[in-house]
Scaffold this motif. Structure first.
Motif, PDB file in Angstrom:
ATOM      1  N   ALA A  50      36.773  29.929  94.167  1.00 29.50           N
ATOM      2  CA  ALA A  50      36.683  31.395  94.234  1.00 29.50           C
ATOM      3  C   ALA A  50      37.094  32.020  92.903  1.00 29.50           C
ATOM      4  O   ALA A  50      36.468  32.983  92.443  1.00 29.50           O
ATOM      5  N   THR A  51      38.110  31.455  92.288  1.00 28.44           N
ATOM      6  CA  THR A  51      38.582  31.987  91.010  1.00 28.44           C
ATOM      7  C   THR A  51      37.503  31.888  89.937  1.00 28.44           C
ATOM      8  O   THR A  51      37.353  32.794  89.122  1.00 28.44           O
ATOM      9  N   GLU A  52      36.753  30.792  89.946  1.00 30.44           N
ATOM     10  CA  GLU A  52      35.676  30.643  88.955  1.00 30.44           C
ATOM     11  C   GLU A  52      34.673  31.784  89.074  1.00 30.44           C
ATOM     12  O   GLU A  52      34.200  32.317  88.076  1.00 30.44           O
ATOM     13  N   TRP A  53      34.334  32.147  90.320  1.00 25.58           N
ATOM     14  CA  TRP A  53      33.381  33.233  90.545  1.00 25.58           C
ATOM     15  C   TRP A  53      34.025  34.593  90.273  1.00 25.58           C
ATOM     16  O   TRP A  53      33.379  35.512  89.781  1.00 25.58           O
ATOM     17  N   ASP A  54      35.316  34.674  90.559  1.00 25.58           N
ATOM     18  CA  ASP A  54      36.032  35.941  90.424  1.00 25.58           C
ATOM     19  C   ASP A  54      36.189  36.371  88.965  1.00 25.58           C
ATOM     20  O   ASP A  54      36.210  37.563  88.668  1.00 25.58           O
ATOM     21  N   VAL A  55      36.313  35.407  88.057  1.00 21.29           N
ATOM     22  CA  VAL A  55      36.575  35.769  86.653  1.00 21.29           C
ATOM     23  C   VAL A  55      35.296  35.968  85.840  1.00 21.29           C
ATOM     24  O   VAL A  55      35.363  36.287  84.658  1.00 21.29           O
ATOM     25  N   GLN A  56      34.138  35.791  86.458  1.00 25.79           N
ATOM     26  CA  GLN A  56      32.892  36.020  85.727  1.00 25.79           C
ATOM     27  C   GLN A  56      32.740  37.499  85.433  1.00 25.79           C
ATOM     28  O   GLN A  56      33.160  38.346  86.236  1.00 25.79           O
ATOM     29  N   ARG A  57      32.130  37.807  84.270  1.00 30.25           N
ATOM     30  CA  ARG A  57      31.965  39.217  83.926  1.00 30.25           C
ATOM     31  C   ARG A  57      30.523  39.646  84.187  1.00 30.25           C
ATOM     32  O   ARG A  57      30.091  39.628  85.315  1.00 30.25           O
ATOM     33  N   ASP A  58      29.785  40.020  83.162  1.00 29.49           N
ATOM     34  CA  ASP A  58      28.437  40.553  83.419  1.00 29.49           C
ATOM     35  C   ASP A  58      27.430  39.476  83.751  1.00 29.49           C
ATOM     36  O   ASP A  58      26.531  39.688  84.561  1.00 29.49           O
ATOM     37  N   THR A  59      27.570  38.338  83.059  1.00 25.40           N
ATOM     38  CA  THR A  59      26.668  37.223  83.356  1.00 25.40           C
ATOM     39  C   THR A  59      27.479  36.043  83.858  1.00 25.40           C
ATOM     40  O   THR A  59      28.644  35.881  83.491  1.00 25.40           O
ATOM     41  N   LEU A  60      26.850  35.258  84.705  1.00 27.06           N
ATOM     42  CA  LEU A  60      27.517  34.089  85.271  1.00 27.06           C
ATOM     43  C   LEU A  60      27.332  32.906  84.327  1.00 27.06           C
ATOM     44  O   LEU A  60      26.207  32.504  84.060  1.00 27.06           O
TER      45      LEU A  60
ATOM     46  N   LEU B  20      45.697  33.825  84.280  1.00 29.42           N
ATOM     47  CA  LEU B  20      44.942  34.609  85.263  1.00 29.42           C
ATOM     48  C   LEU B  20      44.834  36.061  84.804  1.00 29.42           C
ATOM     49  O   LEU B  20      43.774  36.674  84.915  1.00 29.42           O
ATOM     50  N   ARG B  21      45.930  36.557  84.275  1.00 30.42           N
ATOM     51  CA  ARG B  21      45.899  37.932  83.784  1.00 30.42           C
ATOM     52  C   ARG B  21      44.939  38.049  82.603  1.00 30.42           C
ATOM     53  O   ARG B  21      44.200  39.020  82.501  1.00 30.42           O
ATOM     54  N   ALA B  22      44.918  37.037  81.730  1.00 31.92           N
ATOM     55  CA  ALA B  22      44.028  37.066  80.566  1.00 31.92           C
ATOM     56  C   ALA B  22      42.558  37.084  80.975  1.00 31.92           C
ATOM     57  O   ALA B  22      41.741  37.756  80.367  1.00 31.92           O
ATOM     58  N   VAL B  23      42.210  36.312  82.016  1.00 31.02           N
ATOM     59  CA  VAL B  23      40.790  36.256  82.391  1.00 31.02           C
ATOM     60  C   VAL B  23      40.395  37.317  83.390  1.00 31.02           C
ATOM     61  O   VAL B  23      39.239  37.715  83.466  1.00 31.02           O
ATOM     62  N   LYS B  24      41.368  37.773  84.188  1.00 32.68           N
ATOM     63  CA  LYS B  24      40.995  38.673  85.272  1.00 32.68           C
ATOM     64  C   LYS B  24      41.280  40.134  84.933  1.00 32.68           C
ATOM     65  O   LYS B  24      40.677  41.040  85.494  1.00 32.68           O
ATOM     66  N   GLY B  25      42.227  40.343  84.051  1.00 34.13           N
ATOM     67  CA  GLY B  25      42.583  41.717  83.700  1.00 34.13           C
ATOM     68  C   GLY B  25      43.569  42.310  84.685  1.00 34.13           C
ATOM     69  O   GLY B  25      44.247  41.593  85.403  1.00 34.13           O
ATOM     70  N   PRO B  26      43.627  43.643  84.757  1.00 35.97           N
ATOM     71  CA  PRO B  26      44.667  44.338  85.535  1.00 35.97           C
ATOM     72  C   PRO B  26      44.689  43.985  87.018  1.00 35.97           C
ATOM     73  O   PRO B  26      45.727  44.047  87.645  1.00 35.97           O
ATOM     74  N   GLY B  27      43.562  43.613  87.590  1.00 33.19           N
ATOM     75  CA  GLY B  27      43.545  43.340  89.035  1.00 33.19           C
ATOM     76  C   GLY B  27      44.003  41.942  89.410  1.00 33.19           C
ATOM     77  O   GLY B  27      43.864  41.509  90.543  1.00 33.19           O
ATOM     78  N   TYR B  28      44.595  41.228  88.448  1.00 34.48           N
ATOM     79  CA  TYR B  28      44.824  39.791  88.677  1.00 34.48           C
ATOM     80  C   TYR B  28      45.753  39.499  89.838  1.00 34.48           C
ATOM     81  O   TYR B  28      45.695  38.436  90.444  1.00 34.48           O
ATOM     82  N   GLN B  29      46.650  40.428  90.154  1.00 32.84           N
ATOM     83  CA  GLN B  29      47.585  40.177  91.249  1.00 32.84           C
ATOM     84  C   GLN B  29      46.910  40.221  92.609  1.00 32.84           C
ATOM     85  O   GLN B  29      47.475  39.762  93.599  1.00 32.84           O
ATOM     86  N   ARG B  30      45.702  40.761  92.632  1.00 30.56           N
ATOM     87  CA  ARG B  30      44.971  40.801  93.892  1.00 30.56           C
ATOM     88  C   ARG B  30      44.053  39.592  94.045  1.00 30.56           C
ATOM     89  O   ARG B  30      43.388  39.452  95.052  1.00 30.56           O
ATOM     90  N   SER B  31      44.003  38.733  93.054  1.00 33.32           N
ATOM     91  CA  SER B  31      43.063  37.611  93.119  1.00 33.32           C
ATOM     92  C   SER B  31      43.579  36.530  94.067  1.00 33.32           C
ATOM     93  O   SER B  31      44.794  36.377  94.240  1.00 33.32           O
ATOM     94  N   PRO B  32      42.657  35.760  94.676  1.00 30.85           N
ATOM     95  CA  PRO B  32      43.073  34.673  95.578  1.00 30.85           C
ATOM     96  C   PRO B  32      43.996  33.672  94.869  1.00 30.85           C
ATOM     97  O   PRO B  32      44.945  33.174  95.457  1.00 30.85           O
ATOM     98  N   ALA B  33      43.698  33.412  93.581  1.00 33.32           N
ATOM     99  CA  ALA B  33      44.481  32.422  92.843  1.00 33.32           C
ATOM    100  C   ALA B  33      45.934  32.853  92.685  1.00 33.32           C
ATOM    101  O   ALA B  33      46.854  32.047  92.828  1.00 33.32           O
TER     102      ALA B  33
END
Lengths: 270, 114
Positions: A50-60, B20-33
């Motif tokens: 899920a994290t892999e999909w969650d961190v994608q931005r505009d393109t996968l 996680l914060r670096a890749v996800k940004g401000p919403g990282y605390q809401r992420s499943p990880a």
């Protein structure tokens, strides 16, 4: 193609039939390339995917989504192989294992291989009670049948998913020995990758390098190896099952330093 | 000995959350990880005695996951820099050669296939 536009906002996991976990992209359930419902045996694996999909931005960027790729391979089994076939394929890499092949020159590299690879060789021979040995001749070492049998038995103790991950790690590191070291937690991912790339690292220090290409290769190998390792460990047992068992076993007992994790087999089948 | 074992899990946890914060940004605390990692580290209580098997497992896994997050992020940024717009793929062969300190040989009369 390796990329596609991101088509969802929210990623979540949910538990489905039979206790398996599914990945939700908005309200759609993720499927495998083969069209199957994408399901994983435990929450830890689901979270990693899920994290892999969650961190994608505009393109996968599919080429960075290694956990997803490994799950797809396990689910679709595109090469249609069974466990025995995968075990033999893995063992084949032992014959050309990176740490078994030694150079005769230059002296700096000879010494480096000795210093860095001999300890791992000692470790595995002791740990599995086998003889492997290394060689500087062009044919490499001859691996005794008993050694192959011991490893064959050990590989057979992994379930199909874990074996998928383990074979992947072996192909990345080009070494059965380094892969076992990694999976048995004797090595970290970074160390195993460094040992796998020993000759490249040596050449780079001597001749300099095209820095970005070296760094690119290094990070790519690390990410694939890390994913494979995590995949093996998370597939080897149900994470929540193990935690519950440990809580039941450890906490009622008085705390003594000699207590080790009792009874649990390392790789239970799910 | 016990000090290094108690520091290492906290460090691993913190570093993963940083990634996680670096890749996800401000919403990282809401992420499943985020939730999963916090849960794992809370449930594995660190005693002052020898690191038990489950804690070693957790540490190795955390170390692998941290490596996965870091290396993926770095691989991705290097890929963008060297395969994306304005990258070597769009540069001419001459520019690429110059980047690595070489120069293409000159060929009087042009190349055969041009």
């Amino acid at each position: 193609s390796t990329e596609r536009k991101k088509f969802y906002q929210d990623v979540s996991i949910s538990q489905g039939e039979g206790g398996v976990f599914e990945i939700n992209l908005d309200r759609r359930k993720l499927k495998t390339p083969g069209g199957k419902l994408f399901t994983v045996p435990n929450e830890a694996l689901a979270t990693a995917v899920a994290t892999e999909w969650d961190v994608q931005r505009d393109t996968l960027k599919f080429y960075t989504m290694h956990m997803t790729t490994l799950c797809n391979t396990a689910l679709d089994n595109p090469t249609q192989r069974n466990k025995d076939q995968m075990i033999e394929a893995s063992l084949k890499y032992l014959e050309t294992d990176t740490i078994c092949y030694r150079v005769e020159e230059p002296p700096g590299l000879v010494q480096l291989q000795k210093n860095e690879w001999d300890p791992v060789m000692d470790w595995i021979e002791k740990r599995y009670n086998v003889v492997i040995g290394s060689s500087s001749n062009i044919m490499g070492p001859t691996i005794p049948e008993e050694t192959k049998d011991t490893f064959r038995q050990h590989l057979a103790s992994y379930n199909f998913w874990a074996l998928t991950g383990l074979e992947y790690v072996i192909t990345q590191l080009k070494s059965v020995i380094l892969s076992f070291g990694l999976i048995d937690q004797h090595l970290t991912v970074e160390k195993a990758v460094q040992l796998s790339r020993l000759e490249e690292e040596f050449q780079i220090h001597h001749w300099g390098n095209v820095e970005w290409a070296h760094e690119y290769d290094l990070q790519e190998l690390r990410s694939r190896t890390a994913a494979g390792t995590l995949f093996v460990h998370l597939s080897s047992e149900s994470a929540t099952m193990k935690r519950k068992l440990l809580q039941d076993l450890e906490f009622p007992l008085p705390r003594k330093p000699t207590i080790k994790t009792p009874l649990l087999s390392k790789h239970s089948h799910h | 000995m016990s000090v290094s074992f108690t520091v290492a899990p906290l460090r691993a946890c913190r570093d993963i959350l940083k990634e996680l914060r670096a890749v996800k940004g401000p919403g990282y605390q809401r992420s499943p990880a985020y939730r999963y990692v916090m849960d794992q580290f809370r449930h594995n209580r660190i005693t002052s005695e020898k690191l038990c098997r489950s804690q070693q497992d957790l540490l190795h896994r955390a170390s692998s996951y941290l490596c996965l997050l870091q290396s993926t992020r770095l691989h991705l940024s290097l890929h963008a820099e060297y395969h994306g717009e304005g990258s070597t793929r769009e540069k001419g062969l001459g520019d690429v050669a110059r980047m690595v300190g070489l120069a293409l040989p000159t060929q009087p009369g042009g190349k055969g296939w041009e």
